[in-house]
Design a protein around this motif. Structure first.
Motif, PDB file in Angstrom:
ATOM      1  N   THR A   1     -21.310  13.867 -95.726  1.00 17.92           N
ATOM      2  CA  THR A   1     -20.131  13.997 -95.288  1.00 17.92           C
ATOM      3  C   THR A   1     -20.057  14.216 -93.836  1.00 17.92           C
TER       4      THR A   1
ATOM      5  N   ASP B   1     -14.379  14.893 -91.596  1.00 16.00           N
ATOM      6  CA  ASP B   1     -13.273  14.072 -91.232  1.00 16.00           C
ATOM      7  C   ASP B   1     -12.655  13.409 -92.365  1.00 16.00           C
ATOM      8  N   GLY B   2     -13.271  13.629 -93.693  1.00 11.20           N
ATOM      9  CA  GLY B   2     -13.010  12.852 -94.858  1.00 11.20           C
ATOM     10  C   GLY B   2     -13.802  11.758 -95.062  1.00 11.20           C
TER      11      GLY B   2
ATOM     12  N   THR C   1      -8.697  11.827 -99.014  1.00 10.80           N
ATOM     13  CA  THR C   1      -8.675  13.303 -99.232  1.00 10.80           C
ATOM     14  C   THR C   1      -7.717  13.523-100.590  1.00 10.80           C
TER      15      THR C   1
ATOM     16  N   PHE D   1     -13.607  17.326-102.075  1.00 11.34           N
ATOM     17  CA  PHE D   1     -13.165  16.387-100.792  1.00 11.34           C
ATOM     18  C   PHE D   1     -12.772  17.421 -99.567  1.00 11.34           C
ATOM     19  N   ARG D   2     -12.754  18.435 -99.529  1.00  7.43           N
ATOM     20  CA  ARG D   2     -12.434  19.425 -98.551  1.00  7.43           C
ATOM     21  C   ARG D   2     -13.582  19.509 -97.442  1.00  7.43           C
TER      22      ARG D   2
ATOM     23  N   HIS E   1     -17.276  14.624-102.658  1.00  5.73           N
ATOM     24  CA  HIS E   1     -16.279  13.331-102.947  1.00  5.73           C
ATOM     25  C   HIS E   1     -16.499  12.829-104.560  1.00  5.73           C
TER      26      HIS E   1
ATOM     27  N   GLN F   1      -6.015   8.353 -96.612  1.00  2.00           N
ATOM     28  CA  GLN F   1      -5.561   8.964 -95.264  1.00  2.00           C
ATOM     29  C   GLN F   1      -6.001   7.863 -94.133  1.00  2.00           C
TER      30      GLN F   1
END
Length: 714
Positions: A394, A397-398, A450, A457-458, A477, A498
């Motif tokens: 990860t 930034d998503g 997101t 996913f945070r 994810h 996003q």
């Protein structure tokens, strides 16, 4: 009678007087910021300790020759919770500018987070050791014993090292003959004697106390040039306090200390071999718990290493008279106290390597710019012996990737935590390092996934404190969906597509199964949610046997940066039926707390009746920050449930906070006054884990406790 100025704390009074003088005498300079000192340090084979004032800049040259620039902007400290009787949990922070980007590092003391992973930013490993503001909250214990030397002479003290290097060139061995590769804050005497923890809730304790049985043996974690007691019962002192000295070839001198020793087992004033059993301990002047006290000090030449000659380093020696504490803490050489946790951290890392345990390791990162593809490597990672491993990434930034190598492009300037998770089928471990990204944002579309209600996913906050050895609780994810024969088609999950850049819209998305298919039980379709592109993920477990089903899906927006993006769907079809009454607390899989915010204590002196459900709870420290929450997700049979907060939680009478309940009828926000009632309400829930309860920090008043939630059918 004191004047308003004389009533101020010394440090505030000094700065106030200086400010008045400048305003009166030098009005032209009153609004001009004064540049701080520039500290130039090269990477060496031992870690570097520095003290800095606000405005100072550290220029640290890595082994590659690249210089990391770290400016100290501000510092602060605040009490998180005062438990009476029990102790104090506090936090402190350092606001930095690293290679041009701002980053706040935060630490918690008297919680498990005091044993933390060092921060790694652009290839620089950082241990934020202490800030001056802490001692405005809590004084130093036993200042007459030279312990005031632990107070930074400047605004902050930290230790740094090239992330490719160890804290010292020698491999370390365990200081204690114990097998676990972590420390438990509950073992720190009363749960409060970690490094600079407020002893009995009153004064900072200089070293680290670890409870263990009387007669336990201590071993030399490194080789020492000489060693001896500097206090002893034999000479009339109230304790047996020992010090080992090691002078490194680069001129640094280390002093490692242990107190409460029973008997020395090796000749004094002679070299002590690494691993030598040098003492039995935990038996002299130990108070209410048998324990050993640990300290770590570094002596450094007064001439900066960047300017020191070989003769300067050769002539530098630490006095080893042992008969005077002032000689070890004198002004020449300069002596800096550091957290002994740094030594234990290296010991645990070395033992994991010797035992060939699973490891997540990333190649060092360098600063980047928006729009530039960055390559990431898991070189050095390994599985547990005899196993293979998989890698997940990860990027803060998503973004998400799978595999031992990955490529990712950052669209906006900032500091991003890059986390690698290694899984060998039995264990999962993680490593996080930060990368700075500077420059104008890209103007093209950038894809990120997101999901507001999906914790996996945070992104991890850039400055988050990560407790050492913390369990990897969430696979990133991943939509984890649980079904029952009575509820084979749970509520659909929504993922937002996003756009990391607002300049241009995302191209139309396509979704496909990348691994784990074909599967008739899963359907993923594009959708529009409030004008934003999204995915609807629906499962139907009708006819599926019990077990777990895993599918990897890929979303592609052709022409967008970081496209395609992947995510997992994990379908759980359990055999056992859920209970009609469930109490979810922090030990259960259904518990999630936003990281580096909710912390708890293990104070021994706290009455059991005030320790919370299962003996532990977490608190927000009276911080009403948006986006911070604790979630309790049960696995339920369908029906109506009475939902309430645990009766064991020691809520403050004045506390108020919102609780968010997701149920079959939608969502409900309930304002809680737990001093008056613990009942949240009655709600209908579907079978499985579609519903949850969240305690929210936003809009709260007073100290919020996050502990346990009870679900029971009326």
């Amino acid at each position: 009678m004191l004047s308003p100025l004389s009533a101020c704390p010394d440090r505030l009074r000094t700065w106030t007087a200086c400010g008045l003088l400048l305003l009166l005498l030098l009005p032209g300079l009153a609004s001009t910021a004064t540049a701080g000192d520039v500290l130039v340090r090269p990477a060496q084979d031992t870690l570097t300790a520095v003290e800095m004032n606000h405005g100072d800049e550290l220029q640290f040259r890595l082994k590659t020759g690249r210089v990391v620039r770290l400016e100290l902007l501000d510092t602060g400290a605040a009490i998180v919770e005062r438990v009476t009787p029990g102790g104090i949990v506090y936090r402190f922070w350092l606001d930095l500018r690293i290679d041009g980007e701002r980053l706040t590092l935060e630490r918690f003391v008297c919680s498990q987070e005091c044993f933390y992973e060092p921060y790694v930013v652009n290839g620089l490993r950082i241990w934020p050791d202490m800030v001056q503001e802490v001692f405005d909250l809590v004084p130093v214990r036993y200042p007459g014993l030279g312990n005031l030397r632990c107070v930074p002479r400047k605004d902050a003290r930290l230790a740094v090292q090239d992330a490719t290097l160890r804290i010292c060139p020698d491999p370390t061995v365990p200081w204690l003959d114990e097998q676990q590769n972590t420390l438990d804050v509950g073992r720190c005497y009363n749960g409060d004697d970690c490094y600079l923890g407020p002893y009995l809730g009153e004064a900072c304790h200089v070293g680290l106390d670890l409870n263990h049985p009387k007669g336990s043996f201590l071993f030399a974690p490194i080789r020492f040039d000489t060693h001896q007691y500097f206090n002893s019962l034999e000479r009339g002192d109230n304790n047996n306090r020992w010090r080992g000295i090691r002078r490194w070839p680069n001129g640094d001198v280390w002093a490692l200390q242990t107190h409460h020793l029973i008997k020395l087992l090796t000749p004094i004033r002679e070299p002590l071999a690494q691993g030598a059993k040098y003492a039995s301990s935990a038996g002299v002047h130990v108070g209410s718990h048998e324990h050993t006290h640990y300290e770590f000090k570094i002596g450094r030449p007064r001439t900066p290493r960047a300017e020191a000659t070989a003769e300067d380093l050769a002539s530098f020696a630490w006095p080893v008279d042992f008969d005077s504490e002032t000689e070890i803490d004198g002004a020449d050489p300069e002596v800096l106290h550091l957290d002994p946790w740094i030594i234990f951290w290296q010991i645990f890392e070395d033992r994991k390597d010797r035992d060939k345990q699973i490891r997540a390791q990333q190649a060092p990162l360098a600063p980047s710019v928006p729009g530039q593809a960055v390559r990431f490597s898991a070189a050095g990672s390994r599985a547990g012996e005899g196993r293979t491993f998989t890698c997940s990434w990860t990027f803060g930034d998503g973004g998400f990737a799978i595999g031992p190598q990955a490529t990712h492009t950052f669209a906006q300037p900032g500091v991003y935590p890059v986390t690698l998770i290694v899984n060998d089928g039995e264990h999962s471990v993680a490593m996080t390092q930060r990368i700075t990204v500077s420059g104008p944002a890209v103007d093209g579309p950038v894809l990120a996934l997101t999901a507001a209600d999906e914790p996996s996913f945070r992104p991890l906050p850039a400055g988050a404190t990560v407790a050492y050895g913390a369990t990897v609780e969430l696979t990133p994810h991943t939509l984890r969906i649980l079904t029952r024969p009575t509820h084979p088609r749970p509520a659909a999950r929504t993922l937002l597509l996003q756009n990391g850049s607002s300049a241009r819209p995302l191209p139309p998305a396509k979704v496909r199964i990348a691994d784990g298919g074909p599967c008739d039980w899963l359907q993923a379709t594009t959708a529009d949610v409030d004008g934003q592109p999204a995915l609807r993920v629906q499962v139907d477990a009708t006819g599926l046997r019990e077990g777990q089903y895993l599918v990897l899906l890929e979303v592609d927006c052709p022409g967008a940066l970081n496209s395609p993006q992947a995510f997992r769907v994990l379908l759980d079809v359990p055999a056992a039926a859920p209970r009609e009454r469930q109490l979810i607390d922090d030990r259960d899989p259904g518990f999630f707390a936003t990281p580096s915010f909710w912390v708890g204590h293990r104070f021994f002196r706290c009455p059991e009746s005030r320790r919370g459900q299962g003996g532990f709870y977490r608190t927000n420290g009276a911080r009403a920050e948006a986006g911070q929450f604790v979630r309790f997700t049960p696995d339920l049979q369908p029906g109506k449930y009475r939902v309430s907060l645990s009766k064991a939680t020691p809520f403050s009478p004045a506390a108020q906070f919102d609780v968010r309940v997701k149920h079959t009828g939608g969502e409900t926000i309930v304002r809680m006054h737990p001093g008056d009632s613990r009942t949240i309400g009655e709600f209908a829930f579907a079978a499985g884990n579609d519903g949850f309860v969240e305690i929210l920090a936003a809009g709260s008043k007073g100290l919020v406790m996050a502990d346990a939630v009870l679900f029971e059918q009326p």
